[in-house]
Design a protein around this motif. Structure first.
Motif, PDB file in Angstrom:
ATOM      1  N   GLY A   1       0.816  -1.209   0.000  1.00  0.00           N
ATOM      2  CA  GLY A   1       0.000   0.000   0.000  1.00  0.00           C
ATOM      3  C   GLY A   1       0.850   1.259   0.000  1.00  0.00           C
ATOM      4  N   VAL A   2       1.889   1.239   0.832  1.00  0.00           N
ATOM      5  CA  VAL A   2       2.820   2.381   0.862  1.00  0.00           C
ATOM      6  C   VAL A   2       3.538   2.522  -0.479  1.00  0.00           C
ATOM      7  CG1 VAL A   2       4.912   3.304   1.930  1.00  0.00           C
ATOM      8  CG2 VAL A   2       3.138   2.267   3.360  1.00  0.00           C
ATOM      9  N   SER A   3       4.039   1.409  -1.003  1.00  0.00           N
ATOM     10  CA  SER A   3       4.791   1.478  -2.261  1.00  0.00           C
ATOM     11  C   SER A   3       3.903   1.848  -3.438  1.00  0.00           C
ATOM     12  CB  SER A   3       5.492   0.144  -2.535  1.00  0.00           C
ATOM     13  OG  SER A   3       4.560  -0.894  -2.769  1.00  0.00           O
ATOM     14  N   SER A   4       2.620   1.492  -3.409  1.00  0.00           N
ATOM     15  CA  SER A   4       1.725   1.839  -4.519  1.00  0.00           C
ATOM     16  C   SER A   4       1.603   3.345  -4.685  1.00  0.00           C
ATOM     17  CB  SER A   4       0.342   1.221  -4.296  1.00  0.00           C
ATOM     18  OG  SER A   4      -0.344   1.832  -3.209  1.00  0.00           O
ATOM     19  N   ALA A   5       1.696   4.080  -3.582  1.00  0.00           N
ATOM     20  CA  ALA A   5       1.660   5.543  -3.658  1.00  0.00           C
ATOM     21  C   ALA A   5       3.047   6.137  -3.850  1.00  0.00           C
ATOM     22  CB  ALA A   5       1.025   6.114  -2.384  1.00  0.00           C
TER      23      ALA A   5
ATOM     24  N   GLY B   1       6.635  10.634 -18.867  1.00  0.00           N
ATOM     25  CA  GLY B   1       5.539   9.734 -19.191  1.00  0.00           C
ATOM     26  C   GLY B   1       6.003   8.311 -19.384  1.00  0.00           C
ATOM     27  N   THR B   2       7.103   8.144 -20.112  1.00  0.00           N
ATOM     28  CA  THR B   2       7.631   6.803 -20.367  1.00  0.00           C
ATOM     29  C   THR B   2       8.086   6.150 -19.071  1.00  0.00           C
ATOM     30  OG1 THR B   2       8.365   7.434 -22.573  1.00  0.00           O
ATOM     31  CG2 THR B   2       9.393   5.514 -21.595  1.00  0.00           C
ATOM     32  N   LEU B   3       8.851   6.852 -18.272  1.00  0.00           N
ATOM     33  CA  LEU B   3       9.349   6.276 -17.018  1.00  0.00           C
ATOM     34  C   LEU B   3       8.215   6.039 -16.033  1.00  0.00           C
ATOM     35  CD1 LEU B   3      12.722   8.152 -16.392  1.00  0.00           C
ATOM     36  CD2 LEU B   3      12.313   5.940 -17.460  1.00  0.00           C
ATOM     37  N   GLY B   4       7.217   6.906 -16.037  1.00  0.00           N
ATOM     38  CA  GLY B   4       6.075   6.705 -15.147  1.00  0.00           C
ATOM     39  C   GLY B   4       5.321   5.431 -15.462  1.00  0.00           C
TER      40      GLY B   4
ATOM     41  N   PRO C   1      -3.423   6.678 -14.541  1.00  0.00           N
ATOM     42  CA  PRO C   1      -3.784   7.358 -13.288  1.00  0.00           C
ATOM     43  C   PRO C   1      -2.623   7.532 -12.320  1.00  0.00           C
ATOM     44  CG  PRO C   1      -5.514   5.838 -13.904  1.00  0.00           C
ATOM     45  CD  PRO C   1      -4.377   5.593 -14.863  1.00  0.00           C
ATOM     46  N   ALA C   2      -1.843   6.486 -12.093  1.00  0.00           N
ATOM     47  CA  ALA C   2      -0.706   6.599 -11.159  1.00  0.00           C
ATOM     48  C   ALA C   2       0.360   7.543 -11.697  1.00  0.00           C
ATOM     49  CB  ALA C   2      -0.104   5.219 -10.905  1.00  0.00           C
ATOM     50  N   LEU C   3       0.444   7.684 -13.012  1.00  0.00           N
ATOM     51  CA  LEU C   3       1.405   8.586 -13.637  1.00  0.00           C
ATOM     52  C   LEU C   3       0.911  10.031 -13.597  1.00  0.00           C
ATOM     53  CD1 LEU C   3       3.900   9.043 -15.609  1.00  0.00           C
ATOM     54  CD2 LEU C   3       2.286   8.667 -17.454  1.00  0.00           C
ATOM     55  N   LEU C   4      -0.379  10.217 -13.849  1.00  0.00           N
ATOM     56  CA  LEU C   4      -0.946  11.553 -13.977  1.00  0.00           C
ATOM     57  C   LEU C   4      -1.081  12.267 -12.637  1.00  0.00           C
ATOM     58  CD1 LEU C   4      -2.264  13.518 -16.101  1.00  0.00           C
ATOM     59  CD2 LEU C   4      -4.453  12.504 -15.450  1.00  0.00           C
TER      60      LEU C   4
END
Length: 539
Positions: free
Chosen positions: A205-209, A225-228, A454-457
């Protein structure tokens, strides 16, 4: 985000590119105390800033290691007058290397995917060893406890990242990740297993954020964007690794302990790697640690970029002059609109049916004559990885918003195909084949945008002051919705039928397209500070 592809950064020199930066008056931006002299020294450059054009990185492996200049080389400290900076140095490119540090952070993404996937193959065997083979409720607890832990971890991860910094939080996060894996592997009773799964859940959970947050803050604009998207790619790799780790189970039922124990190794590597990784310059500057921020910039991008990036940070107002944001600040008028966008993206992601498609993929493939569960899972996993790789190559070309719209449109069309393949009598002879095609197309469409973007944006659109907590809140919505969908999904299917549920998912995808078109901003090719300034003006 950088030009990467879960879960998505001179006054008279000639610049290539097709976008112009808006005019900026540095003295109209709120500055930390003590910068009045610096601001006055920049007034004569304000007109020059209005004519700057953004340089684009046109590709090549070298782009992964260099950040192109975005602004003129303006000295961001009071020690040097900006007028004294030679303009011929404007086009010097960074020689810093960020890719190794992104790779270290992605160990957290691998563990995310691995801990989620490892229980699927191991559950039958560990249930026999722990004496719960006939107890479906306790087996459900083994699976769902990690989701509950992940929800708790995602909400606490933001506060930890703000208080201790990104790298130290990674090191702290390695403790529950490693301990949870160890307890699960050595469990002799169900209580120890559940505690181990809970700790591992808190860790993921911590690492997901934290993973997308750190990657977005250290990545050059041109490849953010690519690295994200690499975050999502490594989550998929972690899930596939869990699948492969389960192959020896048929010949060795006790192998499930090794499956859980393997996760201890990357947890330790994550802690060691982060001990030698640079802290986020943006977090350091926010804490008022300007000198340390400059050293971090030098390690990440090279000494040529220090002046430019420090100016960018100052111009965005990211300083300790503003107090640290609390949780209630996320719901204030100033931030609520952008925070709600982040939460909505993750809700749409989960409510669009990805878990349902994965859950039913085995039965769908069996109807088409593919009897092997491993083959079915491998096909879905391969489609996910391939789609994510395609997204990685397109993220900084097509942009985040267009990929989201394309992704949800494809997912909706695939859901309609799945629904009709089960209900239309005319399609009955082809129902098995159509169901497989619909499933694979859905997973490909999901991986193209709804999965990684979503996690990138989110770290891109959130202001630096609230970034860690806002990302944590949005990921918390992801885990909460994931938990309740898993809890009630089978009941809903039993009541309404799988075809009607698929039609409902298609409707969610259509709503997502409309919402994204009207509320999501495009962020490709723009620095985090640039995005923050625009959204601040928009408020």
């Amino acid at each position: 985000m950088m030009r990467c592809a879960a879960t998505g950064g001179g006054c008279v020199a000639s610049w290539s590119g097709d976008r112009r930066l808006p005019a900026v008056n540095p003295c109209s931006v709120r500055m930390p105390t003590g910068n009045d002299g610096w601001c006055a020294g920049l007034r004569s450059r304000a007109a020059d800033l209005a004519g700057l054009e953004m340089a684009n990185l046109r590709g090549g492996v070298g782009g992964l290691f260099r950040a192109s200049p975005r602004y003129g080389r303006l000295q961001a400290t009071a020690a040097v007058d900006p007028e004294d900076i030679p303009l011929e140095k404007v086009q010097v490119k960074s020689s810093g290397h960020v890719l190794p540090y992104v790779g270290v952070a992605c160990l957290g993404a691998i563990l995310f995917g691995y801990h989620l996937g490892v229980v699927n193959g191991a559950l039958e065997y560990l249930a026999k060893d722990l004496g719960i083979a006939e107890n479906a409720v306790l087996q459900g607890w083994v699976v769902s406890t990690s989701l509950a832990g992940a929800t708790l971890g995602s909400f606490t991860g933001g506060s930890l990242a703000d208080k201790f910094g990104r790298t130290r939080t990674f090191i702290l996060d390695a403790v529950p990740l490693a301990l949870g894996a160890f307890l699960s592997a050595t469990a002799q009773d169900i209580r120890t297993m559940i505690i181990g799964r809970l700790l591992a859940g808190i860790g993921i959970g911590v690492s997901s954020a934290l993973v997308p947050l750190y990657i977005s803050e250290i990545s050059p604009t041109e490849i953010r964007g690519t690295l994200g998207t690499v975050n999502q790619l490594f989550i998929c790799i972690g899930i596939l690794a869990a699948l492969l780790a389960g192959l020896p189970l048929a010949g060795n039922p006790a192998w499930w302990r090794t499956m859980f124990g393997i996760a201890v190794v990357p947890s330790i590597l994550l802690a060691v790697g982060m001990a030698f990784s640079p802290e986020s310059p943006r977090w350091l500057f926010q804490q008022g640690k300007v000198t340390q921020a400059e050293l971090a910039v030098k390690r990440l991008y090279g000494k040529e970029m220090v002046t430019e990036i420090m100016f960018d940070l100052r111009a965005s107002g990211q300083s300790s002059s503003e107090s640290e944001a609390g949780w209630f600040d996320l719901f204030s008028k100033r931030y609520w609109k952008v925070v709600s966008v982040g939460a909505a993206l993750f809700l749409f992601q989960q409510l669009a049916g990805i878990n349902a498609v994965v859950y039913y993929s085995t039965s769908v493939f069996r109807s088409a004559g593919i009897a092997s569960d491993v083959a079915a899972s491998a096909l879905v996993g391969a489609a996910n990885v391939f789609g994510t790789m395609v997204a990685s190559s397109l993220m900084d070309k097509q942009g985040r918003k267009s990929l989201l719209i394309t992704s949800f449109s494809g997912m909706g069309a695939s859901m309609l195909l799945l629904a009709f393949s089960f209900t239309w009598k005319a399609l009955a002879p082809y129902s098995g084949t159509l169901a497989v095609v619909g499933t694979v197309l859905y997973v490909l469409s999901f991986a193209l945008g709804a999965g990684p973007v979503p996690a990138l944006l989110l770290p891109e659109i959130f202001a630096s002051r609230i970034r860690a907590k806002a990302v944590a809140l949005s990921l918390g919505m992801h885990w909460v919705s994931n938990f309740f969908i898993g809890l009630y999904f089978l009941s809903v299917v039993s009541k309404f039928g799988i075809s009607n549920v698929y039609l409902g998912f298609a409707s969610v995808c259509a709503l997502a397209v409309l919402y994204i078109a009207g509320n999501v901003v495009e962020t490709k090719g723009r620095s985090l500070e640039e995005i923050e300034r625009e959204l601040s003006v928009a408020e």
